[in-house]
Scaffold this active site. Structure first.
Site, PDB file in Angstrom:
ATOM      1  N   LYS A   1       2.293   9.583 -11.149  1.00  0.00           N
ATOM      2  CA  LYS A   1       2.450   9.122  -9.772  1.00  0.00           C
ATOM      3  C   LYS A   1       3.840   8.511  -9.630  1.00  0.00           C
ATOM      4  O   LYS A   1       4.170   7.514 -10.280  1.00  0.00           O
ATOM      5  CB  LYS A   1       1.373   8.112  -9.414  1.00  0.00           C
ATOM      6  CG  LYS A   1       1.311   7.817  -7.900  1.00  0.00           C
ATOM      7  CD  LYS A   1       2.331   6.793  -7.462  1.00  0.00           C
ATOM      8  CE  LYS A   1       2.274   6.532  -5.968  1.00  0.00           C
ATOM      9  NZ  LYS A   1       2.744   5.176  -5.630  1.00  0.00           N
TER      10      LYS A   1
ATOM     11  N   GLY B   1       7.608   5.551  -4.175  1.00  0.00           N
ATOM     12  CA  GLY B   1       8.833   5.636  -3.372  1.00  0.00           C
ATOM     13  C   GLY B   1       9.931   4.744  -3.883  1.00  0.00           C
ATOM     14  O   GLY B   1      11.106   5.123  -3.924  1.00  0.00           O
TER      15      GLY B   1
ATOM     16  N   GLY C   1       6.527   5.149   0.475  1.00  0.00           N
ATOM     17  CA  GLY C   1       6.415   4.038   1.414  1.00  0.00           C
ATOM     18  C   GLY C   1       7.732   3.621   2.057  1.00  0.00           C
ATOM     19  O   GLY C   1       7.799   3.495   3.289  1.00  0.00           O
TER      20      GLY C   1
ATOM     21  N   ASP D   1      -1.393   6.017  -5.123  1.00  0.00           N
ATOM     22  CA  ASP D   1      -2.074   5.713  -6.378  1.00  0.00           C
ATOM     23  C   ASP D   1      -3.488   6.281  -6.370  1.00  0.00           C
ATOM     24  O   ASP D   1      -3.951   6.861  -7.358  1.00  0.00           O
ATOM     25  CB  ASP D   1      -2.126   4.205  -6.611  1.00  0.00           C
ATOM     26  CG  ASP D   1      -0.750   3.584  -6.740  1.00  0.00           C
ATOM     27  OD1 ASP D   1       0.083   4.158  -7.457  1.00  0.00           O
ATOM     28  OD2 ASP D   1      -0.511   2.534  -6.115  1.00  0.00           O
TER      29      ASP D   1
ATOM     30  N   LYS E   1      -3.442  -0.047  -7.651  1.00  0.00           N
ATOM     31  CA  LYS E   1      -3.084   0.586  -8.926  1.00  0.00           C
ATOM     32  C   LYS E   1      -4.142   0.316  -9.997  1.00  0.00           C
ATOM     33  O   LYS E   1      -4.561   1.231 -10.712  1.00  0.00           O
ATOM     34  CB  LYS E   1      -1.714   0.089  -9.394  1.00  0.00           C
ATOM     35  CG  LYS E   1      -0.575   0.428  -8.448  1.00  0.00           C
ATOM     36  CD  LYS E   1       0.759  -0.040  -8.993  1.00  0.00           C
ATOM     37  CE  LYS E   1       1.821  -0.004  -7.899  1.00  0.00           C
ATOM     38  NZ  LYS E   1       1.915   1.292  -7.232  1.00  0.00           N
TER      39      LYS E   1
END
Length: 281
Positions: free
Chosen positions: A30, A33, A66, A183, A239
């Site tokens: 993952k 940003g 994000g 996430d 997370k």
């Protein structure tokens, strides 16, 4: 002989057990940003991913975005609020989120990987009904929770030696578009693939204790205690929740690590040192 070359050769030799260990393994990464950073950082990440595939790992990239979404919403004059680390997403916002994630961010990652000699293809959770979602919470609007994953296309891409790059946009039973926390999406993909590792790259060094020190190894019980005590809070909550859900679904281990650190994925997979906080069942 140049000492740097000797060091490089020794490093490669020491990595052999790990190369053997992860040969054929599925590793879901993952990419947050904030971890994308500069073009140089993106190129470094892409080079690491291509190297991973070259030595037999099957990587899947699931990304966030994000800061890029925030920038676009700001330019369009659209207000955005968060609840428990998740963006409240109305009809206007979800259109902007899809445009930014499936368009700009996804293609930037694909281009970076291809630029390093890899073969990457971008898709979202809407493609081939990869990620079917239900609304997470009425207060969050068009924020979705994956309830059905159809990973066949990801297996097909690995067989064709293509690296999938997945934008966290899901589809509903009635064709709605859902914004999925990056996430959460990565955890759902890792769970569906029964991945060997889920690497959550973020902008912090890992999960920290009450003294601010990174905890290198964690259990589910430890995470619940830190969350109850308010030490795990804000954006770290999704997370760690993702980590626990993935472990219960059969993922062997989850690592939360600083994606801004050079070669973070390679350090975690192919060295004794590791990186960040590893969470095992």
């Amino acid at each position: 002989m140049n000492q740097d070359w000797i060091t490089t050769a020794r490093t490669l030799s020491q990595a052999l057990p790990y190369l053997q260990r992860y040969d054929g393994a599925i590793v879901v990464i993952k990419l947050g940003g904030n971890a994308m950073g500069s073009d140089e950082a993106m190129d470094s990440f892409a080079r690491d991913v291509v190297l991973m595939q070259q030595v037999g790992v099957n990587p899947v990239i699931v990304h966030g975005g994000g800061p890029m979404i925030n920038d676009m919403l700001s330019k369009l004059g659209v207000q955005s609020e968060f609840l428990n680390g998740k963006r409240i997403t109305d009809e206007t916002t979800v259109q902007v989120v899809e445009m930014v994630l499936s368009g700009k961010v996804n293609k930037r990652i694909v281009q970076a990987i291809n630029g390093q000699g890899g073969r990457a293809v971008g898709l979202s959770g809407k493609d081939t009904n990869l990620m079917i979602c239900e609304p997470t919470d009425p207060e969050l609007g068009f924020v979705g929770t994956p309830v059905n994953l159809n990973p066949a296309v990801l297996h097909q891409m690995h067989e064709a030696e293509i690296i999938p790059v997945v934008a966290p946009i899901g589809t509903g039973q009635n064709g709605e578009t859902f914004n999925v926390n990056g996430d959460t999406a990565a955890g759902a993909v890792a769970s569906a693939l029964k991945a060997d590792r889920l690497l959550l790259l973020t902008d912090v060094a890992g999960v920290k204790d009450d003294s601010g020190q990174v905890v290198t190894e964690l259990t589910a019980e430890h995470i619940r205690t830190l969350t109850k005590d308010g030490i795990i809070a804000g954006g770290m909550i999704p997370k760690t929740e993702t980590a626990l859900d993935a472990l219960s679904a059969g993922v062997r281990a989850v690592v939360i690590l600083d994606g801004r650190a050079p070669n973070a994925c390679l350090l975690e997979l192919f060295t004794d040192h590791g990186a960040g906080s590893i969470i095992r069942a």
